[in-house]
Design an enzyme around this catalytic site. Structure first.
Site: not given
Ligand SMILES: Nc1ncnc2c1ncn2[C@@H]1O[C@H](COP(=O)(O)OP(=O)(O)OP(=O)(O)O)[C@@H](O)[C@H]1O
Ligand SMILES: [Mg+2]
Length: 235
Positions: A12, A38, A40, A59
């Site tokens: 990230s 993102d 999904f 995450d």
């Protein structure tokens, strides 16, 4: 026309999305699509709660609908078409300077004959290489990462994330308690001695063909340049 799946995976705030958007703009004269992992995510109330900290873990692998994502990628590979989905990602364009964009446009135009034969599908996601089945779907595997401190600083200066049902803002300590440990758990197998701060193993580089892009001190221009060169080697 052949379809090429290009993964922009990794940590990230390592620069995946800004690079993917820049590449998409540069390659717009050719057939190019952009997919964000993102899109999904599960619905907000299905995001797992971290046992230790009692907060949602956005995450981890379980926060994403991976069966749907895998199916989606397989359909792209089989049909060569990218099914349109409503994206949560902002459609803000590239952050490249107009002069830089023009320079890259000229560069790709000089390889027009090669790009014309392909549909380039850029896939941007924080969890693309933790699972061999997904990893093997990609023809190009770009792995973005950076040091703990760089990622923490960048993540903490972000406003938050649009989610399926709302907006998520990290509470204090979220990077060190949730984001970083989740990244280490899923990605350390790619690093020498399972040490996430070391270099990628030779098998990750030579057998899995992952290109490491350590973004701490790279500009967007350099991130794009490295990515484009790697893509060209596969065309
Ligand atoms: N090489 C870089 N130098 C300076 N800032 C950067 C660099 N790469 C990314 N950033 C900044 O870090 C932030 C996150 O970048 P980006 O959105 O590309 O992250 P990401 O890898 O997509 O992360 P996530 O998986 O959380 O979506 C942005 O504000 C971006 O401008
Ligand atoms: Mg992103």
């Amino acid at each position: 026309m052949k379809t090429v799946l290009i993964g922009l995976g990794g940590a990230s705030s390592s620069g995946k999305t800004i690079t993917a958007k820049a590449l998409c703009d540069i390659l717009s004269p050719f057939k190019c699509s952009l997919v964000h992992l993102d899109d999904f995510y599960l619905s907000d109330d299905s995001i797992p709660i971290d046992k230790k900290y009692g907060i949602q873990n956005w995450d981890c692998v379980e926060a994403i609908d991976f069966p749907r994502f895998k199916q989606y990628l397989r359909r792209i590979k089989d049909s060569g078409e990218v099914e349109k989905i409503d994206s949560l990602e902002s459609d803000a364009g590239t952050k490249l300077h107009p002069n830089e964009l023009q320079k890259f446009r000229d560069y790709v135009a000089s390889y027009e004959d090669r790009f014309n034969d392909y549909h380039l599908v850029l896939v941007d996601g924080f969890m693309l290489y933790h699972d061999r089945e997904i990893l093997d779907l990609f023809d190009v595997k770009l792995f973005f990462y950076a040091s703990f401190q760089t990622l923490k600083t960048r993540r903490e200066s972000r406003e938050g994330y649009q989610t399926v049902d709302g907006f998520w803002q990290d509470p204090p300590g979220y990077f060190e308690n949730i984001v970083w440990p989740s990244y280490v758990t899923t990605h350390s197998y790619l690093f020498e001695g399972n040490n996430i701060e070391a270099n990628l193993t030779s098998s990750a580089r030579e057998q899995l063909h992952i290109l490491p892009i350590r973004s701490d001190s790279l500009t967007l221009y350099q991130l794009v340049e490295l990515s484009l060169k790697e893509i060209l080697t596969k065309l």
